[in-house]
Write a protein that holds these residues in place. Structure first.
Motif, mmCIF file in Angstrom:
data_model
loop_
_atom_site.group_PDB
_atom_site.id
_atom_site.type_symbol
_atom_site.label_atom_id
_atom_site.label_comp_id
_atom_site.label_asym_id
_atom_site.label_seq_id
_atom_site.Cartn_x
_atom_site.Cartn_y
_atom_site.Cartn_z
ATOM 1 N N ALA A 1 21.382 -39.294 48.435
ATOM 2 C CA ALA A 1 21.394 -40.755 48.517
ATOM 3 C C ALA A 1 20.811 -41.184 49.848
ATOM 4 C CB ALA A 1 22.836 -41.275 48.380
ATOM 5 N N VAL A 2 20.455 -42.449 49.949
ATOM 6 C CA VAL A 2 20.029 -43.028 51.218
ATOM 7 C C VAL A 2 21.211 -43.803 51.787
ATOM 8 C CG1 VAL A 2 18.485 -44.655 52.375
ATOM 9 C CG2 VAL A 2 17.605 -43.163 50.566
ATOM 10 N N THR B 1 12.687 -38.704 54.006
ATOM 11 C CA THR B 1 12.753 -37.287 54.402
ATOM 12 C C THR B 1 13.051 -36.401 53.199
ATOM 13 O OG1 THR B 1 13.629 -37.941 56.572
ATOM 14 C CG2 THR B 1 13.858 -35.633 55.935
ATOM 15 N N ASP B 2 12.223 -35.367 53.021
ATOM 16 C CA ASP B 2 12.455 -34.396 51.955
ATOM 17 C C ASP B 2 13.428 -33.340 52.469
ATOM 18 O OD1 ASP B 2 12.453 -32.572 49.937
ATOM 19 O OD2 ASP B 2 10.284 -32.254 49.915
ATOM 20 N N LEU B 3 14.614 -33.278 51.910
ATOM 21 C CA LEU B 3 15.667 -32.382 52.387
ATOM 22 C C LEU B 3 15.729 -31.065 51.625
ATOM 23 C CD1 LEU B 3 18.574 -35.014 52.644
ATOM 24 C CD2 LEU B 3 17.091 -34.230 54.502
ATOM 25 N N GLN B 4 14.882 -30.902 50.610
ATOM 26 C CA GLN B 4 15.103 -29.823 49.650
ATOM 27 C C GLN B 4 15.064 -28.427 50.270
ATOM 28 O OE1 GLN B 4 16.089 -30.653 46.474
ATOM 29 N NE2 GLN B 4 16.815 -28.536 46.659
ATOM 30 N N THR C 1 25.025 -34.606 50.159
ATOM 31 C CA THR C 1 26.414 -34.225 50.400
ATOM 32 C C THR C 1 26.907 -33.319 49.287
ATOM 33 O OG1 THR C 1 27.168 -36.234 49.288
ATOM 34 C CG2 THR C 1 26.993 -36.330 51.680
ATOM 35 N N TRP C 2 27.812 -32.429 49.630
ATOM 36 C CA TRP C 2 28.486 -31.602 48.654
ATOM 37 C C TRP C 2 29.789 -31.092 49.265
ATOM 38 C CZ3 TRP C 2 24.586 -29.968 51.724
ATOM 39 C CH2 TRP C 2 24.669 -28.732 52.347
ATOM 40 N N MET D 1 27.160 -32.229 54.765
ATOM 41 C CA MET D 1 26.228 -33.350 54.720
ATOM 42 C C MET D 1 24.973 -33.010 55.514
ATOM 43 S SD MET D 1 26.843 -37.300 55.857
ATOM 44 C CE MET D 1 25.847 -38.610 55.159
ATOM 45 N N LEU D 2 23.836 -33.228 54.897
ATOM 46 C CA LEU D 2 22.542 -33.055 55.544
ATOM 47 C C LEU D 2 21.923 -34.434 55.699
ATOM 48 C CD1 LEU D 2 20.499 -30.875 56.482
ATOM 49 C CD2 LEU D 2 19.613 -30.842 54.144
ATOM 50 N N LEU D 3 21.389 -34.722 56.878
ATOM 51 C CA LEU D 3 20.846 -36.060 57.151
ATOM 52 C C LEU D 3 19.433 -35.936 57.714
ATOM 53 C CD1 LEU D 3 24.023 -35.985 58.559
ATOM 54 C CD2 LEU D 3 23.654 -38.411 58.147
ATOM 55 N N GLY D 4 18.489 -36.608 57.078
ATOM 56 C CA GLY D 4 17.119 -36.635 57.562
ATOM 57 C C GLY D 4 16.902 -37.759 58.549
#
Length: 245
Positions: free
Chosen positions: A204-205, A230-233, A213-214, A222-225
């Protein structure tokens, strides 16, 4: 009492012991010149000042929240306390007191991370000695390994700092990176407890940042760009494998 720059930086990072931290806070209250010296070392001060300058000049009347007991070594709380001491205290209280009360940890982490700009992380001490101390403290608070080797090898990211925060009494670790353009990037872990339900990956943005998030085995991730696009994959693939239990 005199304080070295190293001691003041440890205070701002939240790694100084409680006795010395209280001594610094007492000195700030009594010595404006000392306060300015401390502010000059605070990488967050100009960021927070800039945010405050965009808020209305006349703060609305508000009901302030009940004071929250500050945990020893609370880096972010100390940083905001220092920033507020330079004339922005009323605005700072408005900023925090008027935020929605029911925000979860991920939403609040996104708000905090959205204040970061390249200048915020450019001056952080990312020496081996500093990172060793930060990770030792963070892992002790979290009760698990942060898999530092994996974090340091994430493609295109430079490890800058691990910081101990807190959300409703639960340790929240923020690991900060700089991407290849010097933009801030972050990975957060919170210890939610053994009864916390697992959660599938959700992207999500939040607060203008791409996030993922998981939750699994009592921890939330949580991963934040650095932007909504931002491509977080690629980082997400590595981190979900690494933090799989």
């Amino acid at each position: 009492m005199k304080f070295s720059d190293e001691t003041l930086l440890a205070y701002l990072e939240g790694t100084l012991d409680e006795t010395q931290s209280r001594a610094i806070e007492a000195a700030v209250e009594e010595d404006s010149e000392f306060e300015r010296r401390l502010m000059a070392l605070d990488p967050f001060a100009p960021v927070i000042q800039k945010v405050f300058e965009t808020l209305p000049a006349e703060a609305p009347k508000i009901e302030l929240p009940e004071p929250v007991e500050q945990a020893p070594g609370g880096g972010v709380l100390r940083l905001f306390a220092v920033a507020a001491s330079v004339g922005a205290a009323a605005v700072a209280l408005t900023f925090w007191a008027t935020r929605p009360a029911d925000l979860g940890w991920a939403q609040q982490a996104a708000i905090y991370q959205s204040l970061y700009v390249p200048e915020t992380i450019a001056s952080l001490d990312s020496s081996e000695a500093s990172l060793n101390k930060q990770f030792e403290m963070a892992e002790a608070e979290l009760g698990r390994s942060l898999n530092r080797e994996t974090l340091e090898s994430l493609p295109g990211l430079e490890l800058k700092r691990a910081q101990v925060l807190s959300f409703k009494g639960k340790p929240l670790i923020q690991v900060v990176f700089a991407d290849e353009q010097g933009q801030p990037f972050a990975f957060c872990i919170i210890r939610q407890g053994p009864d916390a339900p697992p959660a599938e990956i959700k992207q999500a943005v939040l607060s203008g940042l791409a996030t993922a998030t998981w939750a699994q085995d009592g921890y939330g991730y949580m991963l934040l760009g650095s932007s909504p696009q931002t491509d977080l994959q690629s980082e997400l693939d590595v981190l979900t494998r690494t933090f799989a239990g």
